[in-house]
Scaffold this active site. Structure first.
Site, PDB file in Angstrom:
ATOM      1  N   LYS A  57       0.833  -1.207   0.000  1.00 15.40           N
ATOM      2  CA  LYS A  57       0.000   0.000   0.000  1.00 15.40           C
ATOM      3  C   LYS A  57       0.867   1.256   0.000  1.00 15.40           C
ATOM      4  O   LYS A  57       0.631   2.199  -0.770  1.00 15.40           O
ATOM      5  CB  LYS A  57      -0.930   0.003   1.213  1.00 15.40           C
ATOM      6  CG  LYS A  57      -2.013  -1.058   1.161  1.00 15.40           C
ATOM      7  CD  LYS A  57      -2.780  -1.104   2.475  1.00 15.40           C
ATOM      8  CE  LYS A  57      -3.811  -2.213   2.494  1.00 15.40           C
ATOM      9  NZ  LYS A  57      -4.563  -2.249   3.777  1.00 15.40           N
ATOM     10  N   SER A  73      -0.656   0.706   6.152  1.00 15.08           N
ATOM     11  CA  SER A  73      -0.948  -0.172   7.285  1.00 15.08           C
ATOM     12  C   SER A  73      -1.901  -1.264   6.840  1.00 15.08           C
ATOM     13  O   SER A  73      -2.693  -1.069   5.913  1.00 15.08           O
ATOM     14  CB  SER A  73      -1.553   0.629   8.441  1.00 15.08           C
ATOM     15  OG  SER A  73      -1.677  -0.188   9.594  1.00 15.08           O
ATOM     16  N   ASP A  74      -1.803  -2.403   7.493  1.00 15.85           N
ATOM     17  CA  ASP A  74      -2.726  -3.496   7.220  1.00 15.85           C
ATOM     18  C   ASP A  74      -2.874  -4.320   8.494  1.00 15.85           C
ATOM     19  O   ASP A  74      -1.958  -4.382   9.313  1.00 15.85           O
ATOM     20  CB  ASP A  74      -2.224  -4.383   6.085  1.00 15.85           C
ATOM     21  CG  ASP A  74      -3.320  -5.305   5.584  1.00 15.85           C
ATOM     22  OD1 ASP A  74      -4.184  -4.830   4.832  1.00 15.85           O
ATOM     23  OD2 ASP A  74      -3.331  -6.496   5.967  1.00 15.85           O
ATOM     24  N   GLN A  75      -4.029  -4.949   8.624  1.00 11.24           N
ATOM     25  CA  GLN A  75      -4.290  -5.766   9.809  1.00 11.24           C
ATOM     26  C   GLN A  75      -4.845  -7.115   9.379  1.00 11.24           C
ATOM     27  O   GLN A  75      -5.744  -7.183   8.536  1.00 11.24           O
ATOM     28  CB  GLN A  75      -5.299  -5.067  10.716  1.00 11.24           C
ATOM     29  CG  GLN A  75      -5.537  -5.779  12.032  1.00 11.24           C
ATOM     30  CD  GLN A  75      -6.459  -4.973  12.921  1.00 11.24           C
ATOM     31  OE1 GLN A  75      -7.650  -4.889  12.671  1.00 11.24           O
ATOM     32  NE2 GLN A  75      -5.890  -4.348  13.944  1.00 11.24           N
ATOM     33  N   ALA A 110       0.319  -4.258  10.880  1.00 11.52           N
ATOM     34  CA  ALA A 110       1.602  -3.815  10.325  1.00 11.52           C
ATOM     35  C   ALA A 110       1.511  -2.350   9.914  1.00 11.52           C
ATOM     36  O   ALA A 110       0.466  -1.882   9.455  1.00 11.52           O
ATOM     37  CB  ALA A 110       1.968  -4.661   9.113  1.00 11.52           C
TER      38      ALA A 110
END
Length: 196
Positions: A57, A73-75, A110
């Site tokens: 991203k 960010s990613d979850q 993250a």
């Protein structure tokens, strides 16, 4: 390294949850949709997936806006090896919450900061959530009231979702909302952004 002229900071997300968190650190920033696919790779560990997607991203936006500092960010939610994606529908949210009832779910959140040189700084935060036993009526009431259809794991811990838990164990309480601010602060300082 503190830069002589502060660069533009861009959040590679249109999420109002992540933007709200970032406003706690930075007064002015832009938001841009990264337009990346949140694909799943066979055999990929949840933490690895979160870090890969956060970086993808950030890199997608940084490629369009060189010379800026970009935050991605990613979850990824992990229930005994099963990834719980954003449910999208009421039925899927009911299924996820029923599966999580009485269990631990690990959330890997993250964050990736791309600095003005294009270097990636990445951190993955881990939060363990213990769900209390939930009845069908509990789940129906919760989903009807909060509509958590765009949230991994089908809840909003910053809202009524907190009532679904027996315990949360983590190092950064903001990670569960979608952007670990302690790590983000550290990475932004490394990227030359002045923070207290």
């Amino acid at each position: 390294m503190i830069l002589s002229t502060p660069p533009i900071v861009i959040l590679a997300s249109t999420s109002h949850y992540r933007a709200g968190l970032l406003r706690r650190l930075i007064e002015r920033f832009e938001q841009a949709s990264p337009g990346t696919e949140e694909d799943h790779r066979e055999g990929e560990a949840p933490a690895t997936r979160a870090a890969r997607l956060a970086e993808a991203k950030a890199r997608a936006v940084a490629a369009q806006r060189p010379g800026t500092v970009v935050i991605g960010s990613d979850q990824v939610a992990d229930l005994d090896g099963t990834v719980l994606d954003k449910p999208g529908t009421v039925h899927a949210a009911h299924r996820q919450l029923a599966a999580s009832s009485g269990h631990d779910v690990v959330f890997h959140t993250a964050v990736c900061v791309i600095d003005v040189q294009g270097d990636a700084l990445v951190h993955v935060d881990e939060t363990r959530v213990t769900f209390r036993p939930l009845s069908l009526a509990d789940i129906e009431r919760y989903v009807e009231r909060e509509r958590p259809l765009d949230c991994a794991g089908s809840f909003k811990c910053e809202g009524l979702g907190i009532a679904l838990f027996d315990r949360i164990v983590n190092e950064d309480p903001t990670a569960l909302v979608g952007l670990p601010l302690i790590a983000t602060s550290r990475l932004l300082r490394k990227a030359g952004i002045e923070l207290p």
